[in-house]
Design an enzyme around this catalytic site. Structure first.
Site, PDB file in Angstrom:
ATOM      1  N   ASN A   9       0.916  -1.205   0.093  1.00 24.97           N
ATOM      2  CA  ASN A   9      -0.098   0.039   0.273  1.00 24.97           C
ATOM      3  C   ASN A   9       0.908   1.105  -0.063  1.00 24.97           C
ATOM      4  OD1 ASN A   9      -1.812   2.120   0.473  1.00 24.97           O
ATOM      5  ND2 ASN A   9      -2.495   1.502   2.586  1.00 24.97           N
ATOM      6  N   TRP A  10       1.086   1.763  -1.155  1.00 24.17           N
ATOM      7  CA  TRP A  10       1.807   3.036  -1.172  1.00 24.17           C
ATOM      8  C   TRP A  10       1.369   4.292  -0.555  1.00 24.17           C
ATOM      9  CZ3 TRP A  10       4.165   2.909  -7.147  1.00 24.17           C
ATOM     10  CH2 TRP A  10       4.624   1.669  -7.283  1.00 24.17           C
ATOM     11  N   LYS A  11      -0.005   4.156  -0.319  1.00 24.02           N
ATOM     12  CA  LYS A  11      -0.499   5.493   0.324  1.00 24.02           C
ATOM     13  C   LYS A  11      -0.330   6.539  -0.343  1.00 24.02           C
ATOM     14  CE  LYS A  11      -0.200   3.113   4.605  1.00 24.02           C
ATOM     15  NZ  LYS A  11      -0.259   3.241   6.044  1.00 24.02           N
ATOM     16  N   HIS A  98      -9.502   1.032   4.988  1.00 28.23           N
ATOM     17  CA  HIS A  98      -7.969   0.980   5.649  1.00 28.23           C
ATOM     18  C   HIS A  98      -8.440   1.955   6.672  1.00 28.23           C
ATOM     19  CE1 HIS A  98      -4.188   2.430   6.531  1.00 28.23           C
ATOM     20  NE2 HIS A  98      -3.647   1.143   5.778  1.00 28.23           N
ATOM     21  N   GLU A 100      -7.055   4.582   7.771  1.00 24.24           N
ATOM     22  CA  GLU A 100      -6.880   5.889   7.711  1.00 24.24           C
ATOM     23  C   GLU A 100      -8.011   6.666   6.881  1.00 24.24           C
ATOM     24  OE1 GLU A 100      -3.135   5.588   5.431  1.00 24.24           O
ATOM     25  OE2 GLU A 100      -2.173   4.875   7.677  1.00 24.24           O
ATOM     26  N   GLU A 170      -5.267  -5.191  10.565  1.00 26.78           N
ATOM     27  CA  GLU A 170      -4.238  -4.169  10.766  1.00 26.78           C
ATOM     28  C   GLU A 170      -4.613  -3.396  11.958  1.00 26.78           C
ATOM     29  OE1 GLU A 170      -2.180  -2.981   6.998  1.00 26.78           O
ATOM     30  OE2 GLU A 170      -3.878  -1.571   7.282  1.00 26.78           O
ATOM     31  N   GLY A 176       2.552   2.004  10.994  1.00 27.30           N
ATOM     32  CA  GLY A 176       3.365   3.402  10.818  1.00 27.30           C
ATOM     33  C   GLY A 176       4.066   3.386  11.763  1.00 27.30           C
ATOM     34  N   SER A 216       3.345  -2.251  10.382  1.00 29.13           N
ATOM     35  CA  SER A 216       4.828  -2.242  10.412  1.00 29.13           C
ATOM     36  C   SER A 216       5.598  -3.624  10.444  1.00 29.13           C
ATOM     37  CB  SER A 216       5.137  -1.776  12.128  1.00 29.13           C
ATOM     38  OG  SER A 216       4.840  -0.676  12.315  1.00 29.13           O
ATOM     39  N   GLY A 237       2.915  -1.220   4.380  1.00 22.13           N
ATOM     40  CA  GLY A 237       2.951   0.415   4.032  1.00 22.13           C
ATOM     41  C   GLY A 237       4.320   0.585   3.582  1.00 22.13           C
ATOM     42  N   GLY A 238       5.057   1.225   4.727  1.00 20.94           N
ATOM     43  CA  GLY A 238       6.293   1.970   4.470  1.00 20.94           C
ATOM     44  C   GLY A 238       7.173   1.072   3.877  1.00 20.94           C
TER      45      GLY A 238
HETATM   46  P1  PGA Z   1       2.825   0.427   7.617  1.00 25.65           P
HETATM   47  O1  PGA Z   1       1.379   0.498   7.171  1.00 25.65           O
HETATM   48  O2  PGA Z   1       3.552  -0.903   7.033  1.00 25.65           O
HETATM   49  O3  PGA Z   1       3.807   1.522   7.554  1.00 25.65           O
HETATM   50  O4  PGA Z   1       2.586  -0.062   9.285  1.00 25.65           O
HETATM   51  C1  PGA Z   1       0.366  -0.518   6.742  1.00 25.65           C
HETATM   52  C2  PGA Z   1      -0.761  -0.303   6.245  1.00 25.65           C
HETATM   53  O5  PGA Z   1      -1.287   0.973   6.591  1.00 25.65           O
HETATM   54  O6  PGA Z   1      -1.055  -0.741   5.194  1.00 25.65           O
END
Ligand code: PGA
Length: 253
Positions: A9-11, A98, A100, A170, A176, A216, A237-238
């Site tokens: 997930n590149w966000k 998600h 967010e 998640e 994050g 994470s 994510g990251g």
């Molecule tokens: P993260 O994000 O790996 O940066 O914690 C995961 C996500 O939000 O899908």
């Protein structure tokens, strides 16, 4: 057996040039390094999905995903993208719910049920996200809370439709933050959710449902998480923003 999946997930990251470069790097590494039974997915910002999708051509275990879609098919919803639009552009997956989106855009379980329907009606595979806050975890009601997210957004589906859905657990406190859930915490939730699904749809459908872990997850901890019996991969994510790290994760089964 159920599908092993690693989705990035590149966000809201990467410019046009950077997105194309990352997609090309990931594609080359999937071809050379990732076993064919692991499905790798890139979810770039919507503006770049079609361009990134080109990099997946001819690689059976590499696909793209959108990060969201609207529940309506078309209309006066400035800034939004619909499921039929994604389908028409050849996009196979869409991340829905998600944390967010839930937090910053007030997406509710009921609205997500409508988005799931829109995705499935257009033959998109939803990657449905669920997860609890730190407050809920510490309060002890986290298992029931996450099960309720599934009940309210997915359990109206027929067994056949449910069988198309991928789930991503998640925990919000792990996203994050560098605070990964332990493998025991991930396994506890994944097993609980699978049991919850079995209660509604039966064991065979529960056993076939891919449940990904996210929060994470990185090149260092993925192998331990993926070794859990009920963890079928990750939503990253990251660590999906660097091709080398992302592919290390995809090779961690
Ligand atoms: P993260 O994000 O790996 O940066 O914690 C995961 C996500 O939000 O899908």
């Amino acid at each position: 057996m159920r599908k092993k999946i690693v989705a990035g997930n590149w966000k809201m990251n990467k410019t046009a040039t950077e997105a194309v470069a990352l997609a090309a790097e990931v594609a080359a590494l999937v071809k050379s390094d990732v076993p064919s039974n692991v499905q790798v997915i890139m979810a770039p910002p919507s503006l770049f999905i079609s361009e990134v999708n080109k990099a997946t051509e001819g690689i059976a275990n590499l696909s793209v995903s959108a990060q969201n879609c609207h529940e309506k098919a078309s209309g006066a919803y400035t800034g939004e993208i619909s499921a039929p639009m994604l389908a028409s552009a050849g996009i196979p997956y869409v991340i829905l719910g998600h944390s967010e989106r839930r937090q910053y855009f007030q997406e509710s379980n009921a609205q997500l049920a409508a988005k799931v329907d829109a995705a499935l009606e257009n033959k998109l595979t939803p990657i449905f996200c669920c997860g609890e806050s730190l407050e809920l975890r510490e309060g002890g009601e986290f298992l029931a809370f996450v099960a309720q997210q599934l009940t309210e957004s997915l359990f109206h589906l027929s067994a056949e439709a449910f069988g198309q859905v991928v789930i991503a657990y998640e925990p919000i406190w792990a996203i994050g933050t560098g605070l990964t859930a332990s493998s025991a915490q991930a396994q506890e939730m994944h097993a609980y959710l699978r049991q919850h699904i079995a209660g509604k749809y039966g064991q065979a459908i529960a056993d076939a449902c891919s449940i990904l872990y996210g929060g994470s997850c990185n090149a260092q901890n993925a192998a331990e998480l993926f070794a859990c019996a009920d963890v079928d991969g990750g939503l990253i994510g990251g660590a999906s923003l660097k091709a080398g790290d992302f592919i290390t994760i995809a090779k961690s089964f």
